[in-house]
Design a protein around this motif. Structure first.
Motif, PDB file in Angstrom:
ATOM      1  N   SER A 147      -1.664   0.201  -7.033  1.00 42.30           N
ATOM      2  CA  SER A 147      -3.010   0.112  -7.600  1.00 42.30           C
ATOM      3  C   SER A 147      -3.744  -1.051  -6.942  1.00 42.30           C
ATOM      4  N   TYR A 148      -5.035  -0.825  -6.628  1.00 42.05           N
ATOM      5  CA  TYR A 148      -5.800  -1.816  -5.867  1.00 42.05           C
ATOM      6  C   TYR A 148      -7.198  -1.958  -6.445  1.00 42.05           C
ATOM      7  N   ASP A 149      -7.624  -3.200  -6.650  1.00 40.02           N
ATOM      8  CA  ASP A 149      -8.988  -3.512  -7.080  1.00 40.02           C
ATOM      9  C   ASP A 149      -9.556  -4.556  -6.128  1.00 40.02           C
ATOM     10  N   PRO A 150     -10.476  -4.186  -5.236  1.00 36.35           N
ATOM     11  CA  PRO A 150     -11.001  -5.166  -4.279  1.00 36.35           C
ATOM     12  C   PRO A 150     -11.720  -6.327  -4.946  1.00 36.35           C
ATOM     13  N   ASN A 151     -12.430  -6.079  -6.056  1.00 34.78           N
ATOM     14  CA  ASN A 151     -13.051  -7.135  -6.864  1.00 34.78           C
ATOM     15  C   ASN A 151     -13.762  -8.166  -5.984  1.00 34.78           C
ATOM     16  N   ILE A 152     -14.717  -7.709  -5.218  1.00 32.33           N
ATOM     17  CA  ILE A 152     -15.380  -8.536  -4.225  1.00 32.33           C
ATOM     18  C   ILE A 152     -16.158  -9.679  -4.872  1.00 32.33           C
ATOM     19  N   ARG A 153     -16.029 -10.879  -4.298  1.00 31.43           N
ATOM     20  CA  ARG A 153     -16.794 -12.043  -4.710  1.00 31.43           C
ATOM     21  C   ARG A 153     -17.600 -12.514  -3.495  1.00 31.43           C
ATOM     22  N   PRO A 154     -18.889 -12.196  -3.435  1.00 35.86           N
ATOM     23  CA  PRO A 154     -19.685 -12.527  -2.254  1.00 35.86           C
ATOM     24  C   PRO A 154     -19.691 -14.003  -1.890  1.00 35.86           C
ATOM     25  N   THR A 155     -19.531 -14.889  -2.884  1.00 32.63           N
ATOM     26  CA  THR A 155     -19.493 -16.312  -2.554  1.00 32.63           C
ATOM     27  C   THR A 155     -18.237 -16.684  -1.782  1.00 32.63           C
ATOM     28  N   HIS A 156     -17.221 -15.815  -1.850  1.00 32.65           N
ATOM     29  CA  HIS A 156     -15.997 -16.039  -1.072  1.00 32.65           C
ATOM     30  C   HIS A 156     -15.949 -15.128   0.142  1.00 32.65           C
ATOM     31  N   ASP A 157     -16.202 -13.834  -0.057  1.00 29.60           N
ATOM     32  CA  ASP A 157     -16.249 -12.860   1.040  1.00 29.60           C
ATOM     33  C   ASP A 157     -17.656 -12.882   1.641  1.00 29.60           C
ATOM     34  N   THR A 158     -17.936 -13.890   2.423  1.00 28.72           N
ATOM     35  CA  THR A 158     -19.306 -14.100   2.892  1.00 28.72           C
ATOM     36  C   THR A 158     -19.714 -13.181   4.036  1.00 28.72           C
ATOM     37  N   ASP A 159     -18.765 -12.504   4.665  1.00 30.16           N
ATOM     38  CA  ASP A 159     -19.055 -11.592   5.777  1.00 30.16           C
ATOM     39  C   ASP A 159     -18.820 -10.158   5.306  1.00 30.16           C
ATOM     40  N   PRO A 160     -19.874  -9.401   5.000  1.00 31.36           N
ATOM     41  CA  PRO A 160     -19.679  -8.036   4.477  1.00 31.36           C
ATOM     42  C   PRO A 160     -18.927  -7.132   5.439  1.00 31.36           C
ATOM     43  N   ASP A 161     -19.133  -7.282   6.744  1.00 32.70           N
ATOM     44  CA  ASP A 161     -18.440  -6.428   7.705  1.00 32.70           C
ATOM     45  C   ASP A 161     -16.935  -6.687   7.688  1.00 32.70           C
ATOM     46  N   ALA A 162     -16.551  -7.959   7.663  1.00 36.29           N
ATOM     47  CA  ALA A 162     -15.127  -8.296   7.609  1.00 36.29           C
ATOM     48  C   ALA A 162     -14.516  -7.865   6.280  1.00 36.29           C
ATOM     49  N   ALA A 163     -15.266  -8.042   5.198  1.00 36.40           N
ATOM     50  CA  ALA A 163     -14.766  -7.626   3.884  1.00 36.40           C
ATOM     51  C   ALA A 163     -14.579  -6.113   3.840  1.00 36.40           C
ATOM     52  N   ARG A 164     -15.516  -5.381   4.402  1.00 36.12           N
ATOM     53  CA  ARG A 164     -15.423  -3.914   4.405  1.00 36.12           C
ATOM     54  C   ARG A 164     -14.199  -3.452   5.205  1.00 36.12           C
ATOM     55  N   ALA A 165     -13.956  -4.060   6.361  1.00 37.33           N
ATOM     56  CA  ALA A 165     -12.792  -3.682   7.171  1.00 37.33           C
ATOM     57  C   ALA A 165     -11.499  -3.964   6.424  1.00 37.33           C
ATOM     58  N   ARG A 166     -11.431  -5.097   5.726  1.00 38.21           N
ATOM     59  CA  ARG A 166     -10.220  -5.435   4.962  1.00 38.21           C
ATOM     60  C   ARG A 166     -10.028  -4.472   3.803  1.00 38.21           C
ATOM     61  N   VAL A 167     -11.087  -4.189   3.077  1.00 41.96           N
ATOM     62  CA  VAL A 167     -10.979  -3.279   1.926  1.00 41.96           C
ATOM     63  C   VAL A 167     -10.557  -1.884   2.373  1.00 41.96           C
ATOM     64  N   GLU A 168     -11.106  -1.402   3.472  1.00 38.84           N
ATOM     65  CA  GLU A 168     -10.710  -0.083   3.984  1.00 38.84           C
ATOM     66  C   GLU A 168      -9.223  -0.074   4.343  1.00 38.84           C
ATOM     67  N   ARG A 169      -8.754  -1.143   4.956  1.00 45.36           N
ATOM     68  CA  ARG A 169      -7.336  -1.234   5.330  1.00 45.36           C
ATOM     69  C   ARG A 169      -6.444  -1.280   4.094  1.00 45.36           C
ATOM     70  N   GLN A 170      -6.813  -2.097   3.116  1.00 41.85           N
ATOM     71  CA  GLN A 170      -5.992  -2.234   1.920  1.00 41.85           C
ATOM     72  C   GLN A 170      -6.063  -0.999   1.038  1.00 41.85           C
ATOM     73  N   ALA A 171      -7.205  -0.315   1.022  1.00 42.98           N
ATOM     74  CA  ALA A 171      -7.308   0.918   0.239  1.00 42.98           C
ATOM     75  C   ALA A 171      -6.344   1.979   0.754  1.00 42.98           C
ATOM     76  N   ARG A 172      -6.105   1.986   2.049  1.00 42.77           N
ATOM     77  CA  ARG A 172      -5.171   2.978   2.618  1.00 42.77           C
ATOM     78  C   ARG A 172      -3.737   2.747   2.172  1.00 42.77           C
ATOM     79  N   LEU A 173      -3.445   1.581   1.615  1.00 39.16           N
ATOM     80  CA  LEU A 173      -2.105   1.299   1.087  1.00 39.16           C
ATOM     81  C   LEU A 173      -1.934   1.805  -0.339  1.00 39.16           C
ATOM     82  N   ALA A 174      -3.045   2.180  -0.969  1.00 42.23           N
ATOM     83  CA  ALA A 174      -3.042   2.379  -2.416  1.00 42.23           C
ATOM     84  C   ALA A 174      -3.027   3.847  -2.810  1.00 42.23           C
ATOM     85  N   ASP A 175      -2.492   4.096  -4.007  1.00 40.31           N
ATOM     86  CA  ASP A 175      -2.594   5.397  -4.665  1.00 40.31           C
ATOM     87  C   ASP A 175      -3.796   5.438  -5.597  1.00 40.31           C
ATOM     88  N   ILE A 176      -4.131   4.284  -6.178  1.00 41.51           N
ATOM     89  CA  ILE A 176      -5.254   4.167  -7.103  1.00 41.51           C
ATOM     90  C   ILE A 176      -6.159   3.047  -6.606  1.00 41.51           C
TER      91      ILE A 176
END
Length: 317
Positions: A147-176
């Motif tokens: 199970s995966y919840d990206p729970n983005i915090r823009p004050t920490h994930d300041t680069d949307p492109d990098a955050a999107r690439a990471r979330v896409e990669r981590q989502a592929r590991l998940a069932d939920i």
């Protein structure tokens, strides 16, 4: 459960009279909130986290132990992480963080076999250890639902492109994958939620849940789509609401025997009626939480009673 524990420092200046904001500290952190939510739903939880060697760390450890969470930590050191939450007029919160995350670098603490492993939030976004965390998640797929919840915090994930690439990669590991409309707006702009969910499903995710605050929740599998309206509740604050949704979702799926690697195909083919029931349970769990200050998820009995009352009002109407 793998992730951060911290102290939420909540600044509430909604009085609007020019007085100083009311400041209150609550134990928090998305994975910690979800851990407590699951225990209150009757689920046995092992929580891999870090705690500081200070009084705030004492408070977090006391809270987790009192709730019945099986706490797996390295020796305590340093200062406890904090999140400053400034409440908006609608009860939602804007966050800033002070934390240093090293868990995941090297070996994870030993734990018993689990049916589900949940990860995400800040712990999954912080270098240099997120790659080691991802390796631990890959290893767990052999026996557990992921199970995966990206729970983005823009004050920490300041680069949307990098955050999107990471979330896409981590989502592929998940069932939920459970994400909020705010997560998706930051990552994907105006792209329709259903299109994003479908892309994750095409990548191998079994179930996508998108929470949309006052617009309810969208639940999708390859074969079923459920669009749930929001409950009409008074919002005290939204702190921990998404984590309560996660707890209710996983508890509901666990009750139906749909967790564990050997149930992956059953989860993927869940029918619309069952998906709606699970979604109702999860959404009611979150609705009860936003009516309380801080992250205070309900017990399974409280969720059940609230659903029965809602059902009774619907029949009476």
């Amino acid at each position: 459960m793998i992730g951060e524990s911290l102290i939420d420092i909540v600044h509430d200046d909604r009085a609007g009279d020019g007085s100083a904001p009311l400041t209150t500290e609550y134990p928090g952190g998305s994975p910690m909130n979800a851990s407590i939510g699951l225990v209150r739903q009757g689920i046995d939880v092992q929580f891999v986290t870090e705690l500081g060697a200070d009084q705030r760390g004492d408070r977090l450890e006391e809270r987790l132990v009192r709730e019945g969470v099986d706490l797996l930590i390295a020796p305590r050191a340093g200062s406890t992480a904090t999140a400053s939450a400034h409440l908006r007029g609608d009860g939602s919160a804007e966050y800033s963080f002070d934390l240093d995350w090293s868990l995941g670098c090297g070996e994870m603490p030993a734990h018993r076999p689990v049916e589900v492993l949940h990860f995400g939030s800040l712990a999954a976004a912080m270098n240099p250890c997120c790659s080691d965390l991802e390796n631990a998640v890959r290893a767990a797929r052999a026996t557990a639902t992921i199970s995966y919840d990206p729970n983005i915090r823009p004050t920490h994930d300041t680069d949307p492109d990098a955050a999107r690439a990471r979330v896409e990669r981590q989502a592929r590991l998940a069932d939920i994958v459970k994400a909020s409309d705010e997560d998706l707006a930051y990552l994907y702009g105006d792209e329709p939620h259903a299109a994003i969910a479908q892309r994750w499903l095409d990548a191998g995710v079994a179930l996508v849940v998108i929470t949309r605050a006052a617009d309810g929740a969208l639940l999708m599998t390859a074969d079923a789509v459920v669009d749930l309206p929001a409950y009409d509740v008074e919002v005290l604050d939204t702190i921990g609401a998404g984590d309560a949704m996660t707890a209710g979702l996983l508890a509901g799926l666990g009750t139906l025997g749909l967790l564990g690697a050997d149930r992956r195909e059953e989860l993927r083919s869940i029918d619309e009626r069952t998906l709606r029931a699970v979604g109702d349970w999860a959404q009611q769990t979150a609705a009860l939480t936003i009516g309380r200050p801080g992250a205070e998820p309900p017990t399974s009995a409280e969720t059940r009673d609230a659903l029965l009352q809602t059902s009774s009002r619907s029949v009476a109407a």
